[in-house]
Enzyme design. Structure first.
Site, PDB file in Angstrom:
ATOM      1  N   GLU A 174     -10.355  -2.447   4.633  1.00 11.10           N
ATOM      2  CA  GLU A 174      -9.033  -1.891   4.920  1.00 11.10           C
ATOM      3  C   GLU A 174      -8.903  -0.507   4.279  1.00 11.10           C
ATOM      4  O   GLU A 174      -9.705  -0.122   3.430  1.00 11.10           O
ATOM      5  CB  GLU A 174      -7.931  -2.783   4.310  1.00 11.10           C
ATOM      6  CG  GLU A 174      -8.003  -4.237   4.715  1.00 11.10           C
ATOM      7  CD  GLU A 174      -6.876  -5.097   4.141  1.00 11.10           C
ATOM      8  OE1 GLU A 174      -6.327  -5.885   4.903  1.00 11.10           O
ATOM      9  OE2 GLU A 174      -6.564  -4.978   2.947  1.00 11.10           O
ATOM     10  N   ASP A 180       0.769  -1.251   0.000  1.00 12.99           N
ATOM     11  CA  ASP A 180       0.000   0.000   0.000  1.00 12.99           C
ATOM     12  C   ASP A 180       0.804   1.307   0.000  1.00 12.99           C
ATOM     13  O   ASP A 180       1.750   1.458   0.792  1.00 12.99           O
ATOM     14  CB  ASP A 180      -0.860   0.095   1.270  1.00 12.99           C
ATOM     15  CG  ASP A 180      -1.512  -1.201   1.654  1.00 12.99           C
ATOM     16  OD1 ASP A 180      -1.395  -2.177   0.920  1.00 12.99           O
ATOM     17  OD2 ASP A 180      -2.143  -1.230   2.727  1.00 12.99           O
TER      18      ASP A 180
END
Ligand code: FRU
Length: 597
Positions: free
Chosen positions: A318, A149
């Site tokens: 998430e 990420d």
């Protein structure tokens, strides 16, 4: 003694000599435990990695204190590559490495004979020259090691800062640390090294940064404050601040700042809510997003939760984001709540869903029915996308991780693993009934355009079998269509080996599809070969735009209203393009630009 035996004896002698040369530094204490005293006069200890080896737990000990812990797949019988352990902060000190090697039971090779021990070496330099043919030319990648990420993106004083989930000790997920890169143009990125490293509270999971212009936290006006999840025995939220524009961070001494007994409790995204004059944090808590508020970035009050029963719940929620955007062509704006989910995406595995609605400083209210699910990208390879804090000119710029948890650890690269998408400017558009999130390639990407390589008008079908005189894997395709005349389009990128991707538009279905079954190497995961399909809101197609790089094709329909991001691993670049459409005379035009940084 036969000559062969003499040779073997000599070889064995040489090998044991090597071992004994090393064994001055090495002590083997059990079948799975050893220690090494480092020669601390070099900057780096180079650790040999074998990706298929079990993890070795490493403790770095100075003055009898553990100063770092890391997990490395130290080479058992084959070395894939080396990773550097930087010794500079321990210069002049005695450094002891303590290794606990896992998975030694039942192995043919005893732990003391593993390839790593003889090959650990010391150097003042570490070679980061690219060794990967699939490394993108213009997408952000880590110089070496694993990345997932994007984290903590913010803009300040002309510089875009991008942090990312990083493993500095291998090209697979482990040792989560925030790596850091910076850019002035969202295309050329400079490696800034490690920004936030694991500590006693855990490894450093995803999060965000804000620019605290008014010194609300007391770290100084303009301080950068980072929020992240400390991934220890439980997930808690911590913060760190930087007074040098994000180059170095100091952890806040009151960490963690938010705790909970929810097991998946992570990825805080903080922003300034102008109307209430407070900071808002949104974070994932199980199958919901929680919202907190604060006046000083340190003390947080729970406000509300969103998500029960809304959208897709086929995976873990998430990496949220929450921001307001004007609706194109209208005089109102809406709030967008971004919710990454893994698995459960429209093409399998990881994907980004979003909700539109209102936010009053306390609570997000969704404006669609709970059963409605909207996706930001219908490809397989755009995950964990979040936006920059403090971007200039009111822009809302998003970057996502260009991979999918289904196969991210297996993609065919070694020196590094994973790239980010190109930067995209987000916007909202409406079909009159509901609002959708569009993402358009940020204008900065257009600066890469070289001299036009193809410029043709198309009636029926056209194949351009050689777009470039030299093989070129980095280009942009802009296919402009007359939406009234066009009801089908097939655009194929291919190479001499017969590897190809096909993009197909079908007005009757109101979709664009992307087929990568024959795109090149698809064998590393059963989940990689795929057809991904995106709806075209309103059914009509006026433009299909592709950004092609050494291992990806990002497809934008109608300016960014529908998007598909897909990885491809071709043995050579796609140097041929064919377009077939059913429009009459000159209903389409095809332009191809090579892209150079
Ligand atoms: C998403 C994610 C986050 C987490 C991070 C760990 O890809 O699972 O939720 O913070 O990766 O690396």
């Amino acid at each position: 003694m036969k000559i062969r035996n003499i040779l073997v004896a000599l070889l064995l002698g040489a090998a044991s000599l090597q071992v004994s040369a090393q064994s001055g530094n090495m002590s083997f204490l059990s079948s799975s435990h050893c220690m090494m005293r480092a020669e601390s006069n070099s900057r780096y200890v180079l650790l040999p990695v074998q990706e298929s080896a079990e993890i070795t737990n490493v403790k770095v000990i100075v003055n009898s204190n553990v100063v770092k812990t890391l997990n490395v797949r130290l080479a058992a019988d084959k070395i894939d590559y080396y990773v550097p352990f930087d010794m500079s902060e321990f210069a002049g000190k005695k450094v002891l490495f303590d290794f606990h090697v896992n998975g030694v039971e039942g192995k043919a090779t005893a732990m003391k004979d593993y390839a790593c021990w003889k090959n650990i070496s010391y150097s003042d330099t570490f070679d980061t020259a690219n060794r990967e043919k699939f490394r993108p030319a213009y997408h952000h990648t880590p110089v070496y090691g694993w990345m997932n990420d994007p984290n903590g993106m913010f803009y300040k004083d002309g510089v875009y800062n991008l942090y990312y989930q990083y493993n500095p000790y291998g090209s697979q997920w482990e040792n989560m640390t925030w790596g850091h890169s910076s850019s002035r143009d969202l295309v050329n990125w400079t490696d800034e090294g490690l920004a936030i490293e694991p500590d006693g509270l855990g490894t450093i999971f995803s999060g965000s940064c804000v620019v605290d212009k008014d010194n609300t936290a007391g770290f100084g006006a303009g301080a950068i404050v980072a929020f992240f999840t400390s991934a220890g025995e439980n997930q808690t939220q911590s913060m760190a601040y930087s007074t040098d524009n994000g180059k170095t961070f100091t952890k806040y001494d009151g960490n963690p700042v938010i705790v909970s007994d929810v097991p998946d409790f992570r990825d805080p995204h903080v922003f300034r809510h102008a109307k209430s004059g407070r900071w808002i944090m949104i974070l994932a808590a199980g199958q919901e997003m929680r919202i907190y508020s604060s006046a000083n970035l340190k003390d947080w009050t729970y406000e509300s939760s969103f998500g029960k029963g809304y959208g897709c719940h086929e995976g873990v929620w998430e990496c949220p984001d929450l921001f307001e955007l004007p609706v194109e062509g209208k005089n109102y704006s809406k709030w967008v709540l971004v919710c990454n989910i893994n698995p459960g995406g429209p093409a399998g595995g990881s994907a980004t869903q979003y909700f539109t609605g209102t936010f009053d400083g306390h609570k997000f209210t969704c404006d669609t029915k709970p059963e409605v699910t909207k996706w930001a990208d219908y490809g397989k390879d755009n995950y964990a996308g979040v936006t920059f804090d403090n971007a200039p000119d009111g822009r809302r710029i998003m970057i996502g991780w260009m991979s999918n948890w289904q196969y991210a650890n297996q993609v065919p690269t070694m020196q590094y693993r994973s790239a980010n998408t190109i930067a995209r400017d987000l916007y909202l558009y409406t079909d009159g009934t509901t609002e959708y999130l569009g993402s358009k390639p940020s204008a900065e990407n257009e600066k890469m355009r070289g001299k036009t390589a193809v410029n043709k008008s198309i009636s029926g079908s056209k194949t351009v079998s050689k777009m470039f005189s030299k093989p070129c894997g980095t280009y942009e395709v802009v296919l402009t269509l007359d939406p009234e005349q066009t009801s089908t389009v097939e655009l194929v990128l291919s190479n001499k080996k017969g590897e190809k991707v096909a993009l197909t538009y079908d007005k009757a279905k109101g979709t664009v599809s992307f087929d990568r079954h024959a795109s090149g190497n698809v064998s590393f995961s059963k989940d990689f070969p795929a057809v991904t399909t995106a709806p075209v809101v309103g059914s009509k197609l006026s433009e299909l735009r592709l950004y092609v790089d050494n291992c990806s094709v990002e497809a934008f329909a109608n300016g960014g209203n529908s998007v598909m991001t897909n990885l491809v691993f071709t043995s050579e670049p796609y140097n041929s393009i064919s377009v077939k459409c059913d429009g009459k005379k000159k209903s389409a035009s095809l332009v191809v630009y090579p892209l150079n940084k």
